[in-house]
Design an enzyme around this catalytic site. Structure first.
Site, PDB file in Angstrom:
ATOM      1  N   HIS A  54       8.788  -9.615   5.978  1.00  0.00           N
ATOM      2  CA  HIS A  54       8.605  -8.194   5.666  1.00  0.00           C
ATOM      3  C   HIS A  54       9.564  -7.361   6.526  1.00  0.00           C
ATOM      4  CE1 HIS A  54       6.594  -4.290   5.206  1.00  0.00           C
ATOM      5  NE2 HIS A  54       6.035  -4.810   4.126  1.00  0.00           N
ATOM      6  N   TYR A  69       2.239   4.786   1.387  1.00  0.00           N
ATOM      7  CA  TYR A  69       2.179   5.424   2.710  1.00  0.00           C
ATOM      8  C   TYR A  69       0.953   6.333   2.759  1.00  0.00           C
ATOM      9  CZ  TYR A  69       7.093   3.995   3.219  1.00  0.00           C
ATOM     10  OH  TYR A  69       8.256   3.281   3.306  1.00  0.00           O
ATOM     11  N   PHE A  99       8.000   1.643  -0.655  1.00  0.00           N
ATOM     12  CA  PHE A  99       8.939   1.825   0.458  1.00  0.00           C
ATOM     13  C   PHE A  99       9.661   3.173   0.458  1.00  0.00           C
ATOM     14  CE2 PHE A  99       8.709  -2.866   0.030  1.00  0.00           C
ATOM     15  CZ  PHE A  99       8.276  -3.178   1.309  1.00  0.00           C
ATOM     16  N   ASP A 125       0.853  -1.187   0.000  1.00  0.00           N
ATOM     17  CA  ASP A 125       0.000   0.000   0.000  1.00  0.00           C
ATOM     18  C   ASP A 125       0.890   1.240   0.000  1.00  0.00           C
ATOM     19  OD1 ASP A 125      -2.756   0.311   0.054  1.00  0.00           O
ATOM     20  OD2 ASP A 125      -2.821   0.774   2.189  1.00  0.00           O
TER      21      ASP A 125
END
Length: 223
Positions: free
Chosen positions: A188, A68, A79, A66
């Site tokens: 993750h 931020y 990221f 998703d």
């Protein structure tokens, strides 16, 4: 909403843009905006991952979930955050693993555009999100779109290194033809799971080994 996307990707994804579900995504986003909802990333950056990494240059895929959802963070690359924005915890852990793997000092900023320009597609499974509401656009059709992106990469390219971090990303493994691509899996980088197999995965050095094995230039991971 005009879909602004780099030319080579526009050709690869032309059929997807013409499908009914994709028109529904556009209609939904227009309705969100009309009702005063704040959407991240800003419209011109929704397809930034494709803009920064043309299809012909593609070597590596790093899959996020998703964008931020806080103000100023999302700029269309998984990221990554724009320069001047504090590094989120998952990104900080990525940099810690880079230091552990390749001895690179943790950079002052979290903008990963340098990776993207070298052929690292920083792809989120959902390309938009409502402000302060994680996962709020995960059911509007984006997953179908980005699954198609992964499939088309798998079908039309060879020797791509896919980095699948965490359960969500690893569920995309079935879309990848592993007879002609490479899949590296780890936990993750989130603070909740980084010590369960992300730290120590050495994916950055392993990626470069796989690229060099194919006579491709390695990624300079230093920012």
């Amino acid at each position: 909403m005009n879909v602004r996307i780099e030319e080579s990707w526009k050709e690869v994804l032309r059929e997807e843009f013409e499908k009914v579900y994709f028109q529904h995504i556009i209609t939904f986003l227009k309705a969100e905006k009309a009702s005063g909802k704040i959407i991240y990333p800003p419209g011109p950056l929704i397809f930034n991952a494709f803009e920064k990494t043309p299809f012909a240059n593609l070597k590596v895929v790093i899959l996020g979930q998703d964008p931020y959802h806080n103000r100023g963070q999302a700029h269309g690359l998984s990221f990554s955050v724009p320069e001047g924005v504090p590094k989120p915890p998952s990104l900080l852990n990525i940099f810690k693993e880079l230091k552990n793997d390749l001895g690179l000092e943790i950079p002052g900023n979290g903008n990963l555009e340098k990776w993207a320009s070298q052929g690292v597609l920083l792809l989120n499974a959902s390309l938009t999100v409502r402000q302060n509401e994680p996962g709020s656009h995960s059911q509007i059709g984006w997953l179908r779109f980005t699954d198609s992106v992964i499939r088309k990469i798998s079908e039309q390219k060879e020797g791509i290194v896919f980095l699948l971090w965490g359960k969500f990303a690893q569920e995309k493994q079935s879309l990848i033809d592993e007879t002609k691509h490479y899949v590296l899996k780890a936990a993750h980088p989130s603070p909740f799971s980084a010590d369960k197999g992300f730290f120590g995965c050495k994916h950055f050095s392993k990626t470069n080994e796989l690229l060099m094995k194919q006579n491709k230039a390695p990624i300079d991971w230093k920012l």
